[in-house]
Design a protein around this motif. Structure first.
Motif, PDB file in Angstrom:
ATOM      1  N   PHE A 184       0.769  -1.308   0.126  1.00 22.66           N
ATOM      2  CA  PHE A 184      -0.177  -0.111   0.094  1.00 22.66           C
ATOM      3  C   PHE A 184       0.929   1.163   0.002  1.00 22.66           C
ATOM      4  CE2 PHE A 184      -2.240   3.268   2.406  1.00 22.66           C
ATOM      5  CZ  PHE A 184      -3.354   3.646   1.672  1.00 22.66           C
ATOM      6  N   LEU A 185       1.892   1.051   0.838  1.00 23.98           N
ATOM      7  CA  LEU A 185       2.596   2.425   0.700  1.00 23.98           C
ATOM      8  C   LEU A 185       3.519   2.468  -0.408  1.00 23.98           C
ATOM      9  CD1 LEU A 185       4.186   1.943   4.504  1.00 23.98           C
ATOM     10  CD2 LEU A 185       2.780   3.408   3.720  1.00 23.98           C
ATOM     11  N   ILE A 186       3.918   1.529  -1.148  1.00 26.12           N
ATOM     12  CA  ILE A 186       4.814   1.625  -2.445  1.00 26.12           C
ATOM     13  C   ILE A 186       3.618   2.124  -3.476  1.00 26.12           C
ATOM     14  CG2 ILE A 186       5.516   0.527  -4.416  1.00 26.12           C
ATOM     15  CD1 ILE A 186       6.568  -1.575  -2.089  1.00 26.12           C
ATOM     16  N   ALA A 187       2.548   1.759  -3.324  1.00 29.71           N
ATOM     17  CA  ALA A 187       1.415   2.129  -4.368  1.00 29.71           C
ATOM     18  C   ALA A 187       1.190   3.828  -4.207  1.00 29.71           C
ATOM     19  CB  ALA A 187       0.057   1.582  -4.432  1.00 29.71           C
ATOM     20  N   VAL A 188       0.982   4.216  -2.836  1.00 30.11           N
ATOM     21  CA  VAL A 188       0.843   5.553  -2.562  1.00 30.11           C
ATOM     22  C   VAL A 188       2.106   6.592  -3.047  1.00 30.11           C
ATOM     23  CG1 VAL A 188       0.428   7.284  -0.506  1.00 30.11           C
ATOM     24  CG2 VAL A 188      -0.673   5.038  -0.626  1.00 30.11           C
ATOM     25  N   ILE A 189       3.182   5.930  -2.656  1.00 33.03           N
ATOM     26  CA  ILE A 189       4.403   6.759  -3.212  1.00 33.03           C
ATOM     27  C   ILE A 189       4.453   6.865  -4.489  1.00 33.03           C
ATOM     28  CG2 ILE A 189       6.920   6.681  -3.148  1.00 33.03           C
ATOM     29  CD1 ILE A 189       6.933   5.315  -0.685  1.00 33.03           C
ATOM     30  N   TYR A 190       3.990   5.647  -5.313  1.00 38.18           N
ATOM     31  CA  TYR A 190       4.036   5.949  -6.662  1.00 38.18           C
ATOM     32  C   TYR A 190       3.298   6.823  -7.249  1.00 38.18           C
ATOM     33  CZ  TYR A 190       3.772   4.591 -11.573  1.00 38.18           C
ATOM     34  OH  TYR A 190       3.869   4.654 -12.984  1.00 38.18           O
ATOM     35  N   LEU A 191       1.993   6.878  -6.954  1.00 35.83           N
ATOM     36  CA  LEU A 191       0.742   7.802  -7.178  1.00 35.83           C
ATOM     37  C   LEU A 191       1.236   9.104  -6.778  1.00 35.83           C
ATOM     38  CD1 LEU A 191      -2.379   5.606  -6.009  1.00 35.83           C
ATOM     39  CD2 LEU A 191      -1.277   6.068  -8.549  1.00 35.83           C
ATOM     40  N   VAL A 192       1.684   9.275  -5.895  1.00 30.88           N
ATOM     41  CA  VAL A 192       2.189  10.726  -5.397  1.00 30.88           C
ATOM     42  C   VAL A 192       2.966  11.255  -6.346  1.00 30.88           C
ATOM     43  CG1 VAL A 192       3.232  12.070  -3.699  1.00 30.88           C
ATOM     44  CG2 VAL A 192       1.425  10.560  -2.894  1.00 30.88           C
ATOM     45  N   ASN A 193       4.222  10.540  -6.441  1.00 32.14           N
ATOM     46  CA  ASN A 193       5.308  11.029  -7.523  1.00 32.14           C
ATOM     47  C   ASN A 193       4.865  11.226  -8.773  1.00 32.14           C
ATOM     48  OD1 ASN A 193       8.105  11.321  -5.797  1.00 32.14           O
ATOM     49  ND2 ASN A 193       7.004   9.455  -4.986  1.00 32.14           N
ATOM     50  N   SER A 194       3.975  10.182  -9.242  1.00 36.30           N
ATOM     51  CA  SER A 194       3.578  10.404 -10.619  1.00 36.30           C
ATOM     52  C   SER A 194       2.557  11.542 -10.698  1.00 36.30           C
ATOM     53  CB  SER A 194       2.714   9.102 -11.059  1.00 36.30           C
ATOM     54  OG  SER A 194       1.924   9.292 -12.149  1.00 36.30           O
ATOM     55  N   ASN A 195       1.556  11.594  -9.903  1.00 35.57           N
ATOM     56  CA  ASN A 195       0.897  13.202  -9.968  1.00 35.57           C
ATOM     57  C   ASN A 195       1.612  14.299 -10.133  1.00 35.57           C
ATOM     58  OD1 ASN A 195      -1.465  11.444 -10.062  1.00 35.57           O
ATOM     59  ND2 ASN A 195      -1.694  11.569  -7.938  1.00 35.57           N
ATOM     60  N   ALA A 196       2.822  14.391  -9.384  1.00 35.51           N
ATOM     61  CA  ALA A 196       3.819  15.304  -9.155  1.00 35.51           C
ATOM     62  C   ALA A 196       4.542  15.640 -10.193  1.00 35.51           C
ATOM     63  CB  ALA A 196       4.712  15.153  -7.911  1.00 35.51           C
ATOM     64  N   ARG A 197       5.020  14.724 -11.056  1.00 38.34           N
ATOM     65  CA  ARG A 197       5.569  14.774 -12.015  1.00 38.34           C
ATOM     66  C   ARG A 197       4.823  15.204 -13.437  1.00 38.34           C
ATOM     67  NH1 ARG A 197      11.009  12.657 -12.188  1.00 38.34           N
ATOM     68  NH2 ARG A 197      10.846  12.514 -14.672  1.00 38.34           N
ATOM     69  N   LEU A 198       3.689  14.525 -13.430  1.00 30.88           N
ATOM     70  CA  LEU A 198       2.725  14.695 -14.606  1.00 30.88           C
ATOM     71  C   LEU A 198       2.267  16.416 -14.371  1.00 30.88           C
ATOM     72  CD1 LEU A 198       0.752  11.423 -14.623  1.00 30.88           C
ATOM     73  CD2 LEU A 198       2.207  12.691 -16.387  1.00 30.88           C
ATOM     74  N   GLU A 254       3.941  18.919 -13.487  1.00 33.05           N
ATOM     75  CA  GLU A 254       5.075  19.660 -14.027  1.00 33.05           C
ATOM     76  C   GLU A 254       5.117  19.460 -15.582  1.00 33.05           C
ATOM     77  OE1 GLU A 254       8.688  18.952 -12.151  1.00 33.05           O
ATOM     78  OE2 GLU A 254       8.017  19.528 -10.311  1.00 33.05           O
ATOM     79  N   ASN A 255       5.035  18.218 -15.965  1.00 30.92           N
ATOM     80  CA  ASN A 255       5.151  17.923 -17.509  1.00 30.92           C
ATOM     81  C   ASN A 255       4.070  16.740 -17.870  1.00 30.92           C
ATOM     82  OD1 ASN A 255       5.883  17.368 -20.049  1.00 30.92           O
ATOM     83  ND2 ASN A 255       7.596  16.309 -19.477  1.00 30.92           N
ATOM     84  N   PRO A 256       2.878  17.098 -18.472  1.00 35.12           N
ATOM     85  CA  PRO A 256       2.024  16.116 -18.813  1.00 35.12           C
ATOM     86  C   PRO A 256       2.238  15.079 -19.618  1.00 35.12           C
ATOM     87  CG  PRO A 256       1.048  18.575 -19.018  1.00 35.12           C
ATOM     88  CD  PRO A 256       2.598  18.601 -18.904  1.00 35.12           C
ATOM     89  N   LEU A 297       6.863   8.009 -14.827  1.00 36.02           N
ATOM     90  CA  LEU A 297       5.990   7.518 -13.946  1.00 36.02           C
ATOM     91  C   LEU A 297       4.659   7.759 -14.438  1.00 36.02           C
ATOM     92  CD1 LEU A 297       7.426   8.814 -10.579  1.00 36.02           C
ATOM     93  CD2 LEU A 297       7.811   6.497 -11.624  1.00 36.02           C
ATOM     94  N   PRO A 298       4.202   6.903 -15.557  1.00 38.78           N
ATOM     95  CA  PRO A 298       2.894   6.969 -16.121  1.00 38.78           C
ATOM     96  C   PRO A 298       1.783   6.844 -15.373  1.00 38.78           C
ATOM     97  CG  PRO A 298       3.910   4.827 -16.997  1.00 38.78           C
ATOM     98  CD  PRO A 298       5.035   5.551 -16.011  1.00 38.78           C
TER      99      PRO A 298
END
Length: 272
Positions: free
Chosen positions: A23-37, A39-41, A46-47
């Protein structure tokens, strides 16, 4: 006050504790993915999950325009065929080498040093040699898996054979058992569950050698697909493929453990 080392979680708590890291890995991935997207769609590193789902639907549910096959399932079937054949051959050869070198002193003296040396050779260093000798077809990929995991299985079975109490062999001989009967009726039944354990431990290495071979010389397979799309930075394909390989490895590990418990329940009870 109980020490932490003596605390044993209940089954529900153990299940919850096992889920938390995922669960923590999924949350970390989603947070970082949303942050990168944000800044740059067009970021590909991290799709979003939706993009990975779309990519897998295309590969798994739509036939390829070039071959007419369903790419994802064809890759899976081809990789599993190579892995299964390689592991089967390695288990058979490893069992034979292990049981003979572990139980017959003359064979041990002649082949045990060779087995030790072979286990020290990095299998991936032999990959160019295998391609030269066997070509770029299926044989070289299967041979790499065999070369990679057979020494481990053989040495493990050898050690397990040497751990069997000598009293059992002496008693069998007093009852008139010859060498072949000792091997087949005394040693082999006790070594078969050990063989399954060895195969379970070697599966990770087997997947490694399979992916390496497919990445270098193949036209299909899970490893081939991962290294094919990496040039386009297609993480929406790479990440699901890696997750799928991990899931397959986990399923095979659990199936082997289940088979061991059903076929050799005495071994499972003795390991508790």
């Amino acid at each position: 006050m109980k020490r932490l080392i003596n605390l044993t979680p209940s089954k529900p708590l153990a299940l919850a504790l096992g889920i938390i890291p995922f669960f923590l890995i999924a949350v970390i991935y989603l947070v970082n993915s949303n942050a990168r997207l944000a800044e740059n769609p067009n970021d590909k590193l991290l799709p979003p999950v939706s993009k990975m789902v779309d990519a897998m639907e295309r590969l798994a549910l739509e036939p390829s325009k070039r071959t007419g096959e369903y790419t994802f399932w064809a890759d899976t079937a081809n990789s599993l065929q190579r892995l299964g054949l390689g592991v089967l051959i390695a288990a058979t050869v490893g069992l034979l080498f292990g049981i003979f070198t572990g139980s017959i002193p003359l064979i041990n003296a002649g082949f045990s040093p060779l087995l030790t040396i072979l286990s020290l050779i990095p299998p991936l260093a032999l990959l160019p040699i295998l391609f030269i000798v066997f070509g770029l077809g299926e044989i070289s990929k299967v041979v790499l898996i065999v070369v990679g995991i057979t020494p481990f299985i053989a040495r493990d079975i050898q050690r397990r054979a040497q751990e069997i109490p000598s009293e059992q062999l002496v008693k069998a001989q007093t009852l008139g058992a010859n060498t072949s009967q000792l091997l087949i009726r005394v040693l082999l039944p006790q070594l078969m569950p050990k063989l399954i354990d060895s195969v379970r431990l070697s599966l990770g290495a087997g997947w490694l050698f399979l992916i390496a071979a497919e990445a270098i010389a193949a036209t299909d397979g899970l490893g081939y697909r991962i290294f094919l799309v990496r040039r386009y930075l297609s993480m929406d394909v790479i990440l699901p493929y890696v997750a799928w390989i991990t899931l397959l490895a986990f399923i095979f590990d659990q199936l082997l453990a289940f088979a061991n418990r059903k076929l050799y329940p005495w071994h499972a009870q003795g390991g508790k």
